[in-house]
Design a protein around this motif. Structure first.
Motif, PDB file in Angstrom:
ATOM      1  N   LYS A   1      -5.864  -2.437   3.825  1.00  0.00           N
ATOM      2  CA  LYS A   1      -6.486  -1.073   3.099  1.00  0.00           C
ATOM      3  C   LYS A   1      -7.145  -0.125   4.239  1.00  0.00           C
ATOM      4  CE  LYS A   1      -7.441  -4.529   0.489  1.00  0.00           C
ATOM      5  NZ  LYS A   1      -8.440  -5.617   0.863  1.00  0.00           N
TER       6      LYS A   1
ATOM      7  N   GLU B   1       0.913  -1.231   0.002  1.00  0.00           N
ATOM      8  CA  GLU B   1      -0.101   0.066  -0.177  1.00  0.00           C
ATOM      9  C   GLU B   1       0.959   1.220  -0.030  1.00  0.00           C
ATOM     10  OE1 GLU B   1      -3.552  -0.062   0.397  1.00  0.00           O
ATOM     11  OE2 GLU B   1      -3.734  -1.821   0.338  1.00  0.00           O
TER      12      GLU B   1
ATOM     13  N   ILE C   1       8.694   0.834   7.453  1.00  0.00           N
ATOM     14  CA  ILE C   1       7.760  -0.362   7.641  1.00  0.00           C
ATOM     15  C   ILE C   1       8.422  -1.713   7.233  1.00  0.00           C
ATOM     16  CG2 ILE C   1       5.590  -1.333   7.086  1.00  0.00           C
ATOM     17  CD1 ILE C   1       4.625   1.700   6.585  1.00  0.00           C
ATOM     18  N   PHE C   2       8.442  -2.586   7.998  1.00  0.00           N
ATOM     19  CA  PHE C   2       8.801  -3.993   7.542  1.00  0.00           C
ATOM     20  C   PHE C   2       7.801  -4.879   7.533  1.00  0.00           C
ATOM     21  CE2 PHE C   2      12.242  -1.928  10.217  1.00  0.00           C
ATOM     22  CZ  PHE C   2      13.530  -2.559   9.532  1.00  0.00           C
ATOM     23  N   LYS C   3       7.764  -5.799   6.427  1.00  0.00           N
ATOM     24  CA  LYS C   3       6.664  -6.722   6.391  1.00  0.00           C
ATOM     25  C   LYS C   3       7.204  -7.901   6.520  1.00  0.00           C
ATOM     26  CE  LYS C   3       3.375  -3.722   4.284  1.00  0.00           C
ATOM     27  NZ  LYS C   3       2.487  -3.615   2.990  1.00  0.00           N
ATOM     28  N   GLY C   4       6.417  -8.746   6.753  1.00  0.00           N
ATOM     29  CA  GLY C   4       7.027 -10.373   6.759  1.00  0.00           C
ATOM     30  C   GLY C   4       6.305 -11.167   7.635  1.00  0.00           C
ATOM     31  N   ILE C   5       6.939 -12.082   8.448  1.00  0.00           N
ATOM     32  CA  ILE C   5       6.285 -12.915   9.286  1.00  0.00           C
ATOM     33  C   ILE C   5       6.488 -12.671  10.763  1.00  0.00           C
ATOM     34  CG2 ILE C   5       5.661 -15.293   9.992  1.00  0.00           C
ATOM     35  CD1 ILE C   5       6.355 -16.017   6.871  1.00  0.00           C
ATOM     36  N   CYS C   6       5.890 -12.459  11.506  1.00  0.00           N
ATOM     37  CA  CYS C   6       6.056 -11.979  12.727  1.00  0.00           C
ATOM     38  C   CYS C   6       6.457 -13.175  13.912  1.00  0.00           C
ATOM     39  CB  CYS C   6       4.921 -11.386  13.551  1.00  0.00           C
ATOM     40  SG  CYS C   6       3.546 -12.618  14.197  1.00  0.00           S
ATOM     41  N   LYS C   7       7.210 -12.970  14.753  1.00  0.00           N
ATOM     42  CA  LYS C   7       7.688 -14.016  15.712  1.00  0.00           C
ATOM     43  C   LYS C   7       6.476 -15.176  16.033  1.00  0.00           C
ATOM     44  CE  LYS C   7      10.935 -11.131  18.214  1.00  0.00           C
ATOM     45  NZ  LYS C   7      11.420 -10.598  19.364  1.00  0.00           N
TER      46      LYS C   7
ATOM     47  N   ASN D   1       2.501 -10.395   7.491  1.00  0.00           N
ATOM     48  CA  ASN D   1       1.594 -10.917   6.251  1.00  0.00           C
ATOM     49  C   ASN D   1       0.525 -12.107   6.583  1.00  0.00           C
ATOM     50  OD1 ASN D   1       2.868  -8.899   4.922  1.00  0.00           O
ATOM     51  ND2 ASN D   1       4.511 -10.449   4.239  1.00  0.00           N
TER      52      ASN D   1
ATOM     53  N   SER E   1      -1.830  -0.223   6.339  1.00  0.00           N
ATOM     54  CA  SER E   1      -1.376  -1.526   6.598  1.00  0.00           C
ATOM     55  C   SER E   1      -1.642  -2.485   5.521  1.00  0.00           C
ATOM     56  CB  SER E   1      -2.074  -1.895   7.864  1.00  0.00           C
ATOM     57  OG  SER E   1      -1.734  -3.181   8.105  1.00  0.00           O
ATOM     58  N   ASN E   2      -1.754  -3.712   5.646  1.00  0.00           N
ATOM     59  CA  ASN E   2      -2.193  -4.827   4.519  1.00  0.00           C
ATOM     60  C   ASN E   2      -3.592  -4.689   4.390  1.00  0.00           C
ATOM     61  OD1 ASN E   2       0.352  -5.726   3.852  1.00  0.00           O
ATOM     62  ND2 ASN E   2       0.216  -7.300   5.338  1.00  0.00           N
TER      63      ASN E   2
ATOM     64  N   ARG F   1      -3.041   0.349  -3.786  1.00  0.00           N
ATOM     65  CA  ARG F   1      -2.051  -1.049  -3.947  1.00  0.00           C
ATOM     66  C   ARG F   1      -1.103  -0.860  -4.931  1.00  0.00           C
ATOM     67  NH1 ARG F   1      -2.163  -4.182   0.420  1.00  0.00           N
ATOM     68  NH2 ARG F   1      -0.583  -5.755   0.207  1.00  0.00           N
TER      69      ARG F   1
ATOM     70  N   GLU G   1       3.124  -4.516  14.919  1.00  0.00           N
ATOM     71  CA  GLU G   1       3.862  -4.200  16.018  1.00  0.00           C
ATOM     72  C   GLU G   1       4.770  -3.020  15.845  1.00  0.00           C
ATOM     73  OE1 GLU G   1       6.519  -7.498  17.429  1.00  0.00           O
ATOM     74  OE2 GLU G   1       5.140  -8.932  16.320  1.00  0.00           O
TER      75      GLU G   1
ATOM     76  N   GLY H   1      14.183 -12.864  15.108  1.00  0.00           N
ATOM     77  CA  GLY H   1      12.985 -13.614  15.330  1.00  0.00           C
ATOM     78  C   GLY H   1      12.001 -13.360  14.136  1.00  0.00           C
ATOM     79  N   TYR H   2      12.238 -12.484  13.398  1.00  0.00           N
ATOM     80  CA  TYR H   2      11.202 -12.168  12.394  1.00  0.00           C
ATOM     81  C   TYR H   2      11.684 -12.493  10.916  1.00  0.00           C
ATOM     82  CZ  TYR H   2       9.474  -8.789  15.679  1.00  0.00           C
ATOM     83  OH  TYR H   2       8.642  -8.000  16.599  1.00  0.00           O
ATOM     84  N   ILE H   3      10.952 -12.943   9.905  1.00  0.00           N
ATOM     85  CA  ILE H   3      11.185 -12.933   8.823  1.00  0.00           C
ATOM     86  C   ILE H   3      10.731 -11.802   7.895  1.00  0.00           C
ATOM     87  CG2 ILE H   3      10.759 -14.399   6.494  1.00  0.00           C
ATOM     88  CD1 ILE H   3      10.186 -16.701   8.316  1.00  0.00           C
ATOM     89  N   ILE H   4      11.501 -10.817   7.335  1.00  0.00           N
ATOM     90  CA  ILE H   4      11.286  -9.759   6.443  1.00  0.00           C
ATOM     91  C   ILE H   4      11.206 -10.107   5.204  1.00  0.00           C
ATOM     92  CG2 ILE H   4      12.200  -7.771   5.977  1.00  0.00           C
ATOM     93  CD1 ILE H   4      13.804  -7.233   8.406  1.00  0.00           C
ATOM     94  N   THR H   5       9.927  -9.717   4.372  1.00  0.00           N
ATOM     95  CA  THR H   5       9.853  -9.961   3.118  1.00  0.00           C
ATOM     96  C   THR H   5       9.769  -8.589   2.176  1.00  0.00           C
ATOM     97  OG1 THR H   5       7.542  -9.971   3.400  1.00  0.00           O
ATOM     98  CG2 THR H   5       8.573 -12.032   3.429  1.00  0.00           C
ATOM     99  N   ASP H   6       9.643  -7.438   2.983  1.00  0.00           N
ATOM    100  CA  ASP H   6       9.505  -6.425   2.388  1.00  0.00           C
ATOM    101  C   ASP H   6      10.012  -5.229   3.231  1.00  0.00           C
ATOM    102  OD1 ASP H   6       8.942  -4.662   0.142  1.00  0.00           O
ATOM    103  OD2 ASP H   6       6.584  -4.840   0.253  1.00  0.00           O
ATOM    104  N   ILE H   7      10.552  -4.206   2.829  1.00  0.00           N
ATOM    105  CA  ILE H   7      10.839  -2.767   3.787  1.00  0.00           C
ATOM    106  C   ILE H   7      10.334  -1.708   2.747  1.00  0.00           C
ATOM    107  CG2 ILE H   7      12.547  -1.619   4.930  1.00  0.00           C
ATOM    108  CD1 ILE H   7      14.432  -3.907   4.801  1.00  0.00           C
ATOM    109  N   ILE H   8       9.628  -0.910   3.556  1.00  0.00           N
ATOM    110  CA  ILE H   8       8.973   0.503   2.933  1.00  0.00           C
ATOM    111  C   ILE H   8       9.573   1.617   3.821  1.00  0.00           C
ATOM    112  CG2 ILE H   8       7.117   1.716   2.379  1.00  0.00           C
ATOM    113  CD1 ILE H   8       5.737  -1.023   2.148  1.00  0.00           C
TER     114      ILE H   8
ATOM    115  N   PHE I   1       6.250  -3.463  12.395  1.00  0.00           N
ATOM    116  CA  PHE I   1       6.357  -4.373  11.661  1.00  0.00           C
ATOM    117  C   PHE I   1       5.015  -5.108  11.394  1.00  0.00           C
ATOM    118  CE2 PHE I   1       6.613  -8.986  10.729  1.00  0.00           C
ATOM    119  CZ  PHE I   1       7.989  -9.010  10.077  1.00  0.00           C
TER     120      PHE I   1
ATOM    121  N   LYS J   1       5.816 -17.135  12.761  1.00  0.00           N
ATOM    122  CA  LYS J   1       6.983 -17.644  12.353  1.00  0.00           C
ATOM    123  C   LYS J   1       7.299 -19.185  13.027  1.00  0.00           C
ATOM    124  CE  LYS J   1      12.131 -17.689  12.104  1.00  0.00           C
ATOM    125  NZ  LYS J   1      13.097 -17.067  12.739  1.00  0.00           N
TER     126      LYS J   1
END
Lengths: 124, 124
Positions: free
Chosen positions: B69, A65, B111-117, B86, B66-67, A71, B92, A104-111, B83, B120
């Motif tokens: 909308k 977004e 803004i980081f996107k991905g999978i949180c603790k 997804n 956010s994701n 989007r 967070e 602890g996190y997986i980052i897939t994207d940074i904005i 964070f 995961k």
DNA sequence: TTCTTATGTGCAACTTAGTCGCATTTTATA
DNA sequence: TATAAAATGCGACTAAGTTGCACATAAGAA
């Protein structure tokens, strides 16, 4: 990797709409929203959103977004960060920043948001 | 710094709606969207959006998409990264990450996107 | 090449975040 | 307490994105 290969690899049907849609995304080196795309090709918005969702499920396309409530979508060929300018709303791809790790996190994207080079220069 | 002080400092009128709105944002240590807020207080959405815009202009509040909308808002007291997961869509606040510098740009938000603790951990 | 079927497309109706104009109310100041 | 500027609430509107359904099309079988 051609568009035909990508579609085939994911076991999707190769339709005119999908070829056109991926063609546009592939040809542009920047994220595009539905509005951008409908200027270039004539496609029903339901078709657009259904295909884009499928491409996201299959990890062909990713999206985020922006500031304008829309989007933006792009091919997932080279994952990279983005910079969104709060002043001019432009979206820039940042392809050369050093990787960031969050324990602890997986980052897939940074904005990143803020003021881009051009707008910063004009302010001075 | 009280809500009354913040409003006065920016030369805004202190209204019931503004006090309530800043009160809610101040009391919650996480970004909230209009939907979250209207569950807590009874406020017309035009009033909400007009006040939130004013608070953003005055740098009392900042926001991001956010994701889902929706736009999320929080007090700008301690600027920090976020964070967005997804998987579970949770947002967070990351208050302790080391600063990142991008030559030529001014960064106001990350803004980081991905999978949180949590998510995961469930995947494993 | 033609047939068949699962899948994709286009249309129209819908949902929902966010905006805008306007009449009324409230705040801050004189 | 009076006044003017600003804020509020309402309703109508815009636009992104979703969904159901009838029709069209891709891809494999015959």
């Amino acid at each position: 990797m051609t568009i035909e290969n990508i579609i085939e690899e994911k076991n999707l049907k190769l339709t005119v709409a999908r070829r056109e849609l991926l063609g546009i995304l592939h040809a542009h080196n920047r994220p595009l929203c539905f509005e951008d795309i409908k200027e270039k090709i004539n496609m029903d918005k339901a078709t657009f959103y259904r295909n884009i969702s499928k491409f996201e499920e299959e990890a062909i396309v990713n999206s985020f977004e922006s500031n304008d409530k829309k989007r933006y979508y792009e091919m997932q060929e080279f994952p990279h960060a983005h910079f969104i300018c709060n002043t001019c709303n432009a979206i820039e791809c940042l392809k050369n920043i050093e990787p960031i790790n969050l324990e602890g996190y997986i980052i897939t994207d940074i904005i990143f948001k803020g003021i881009c080079k051009g707008c910063k220069h004009e302010e001075e």
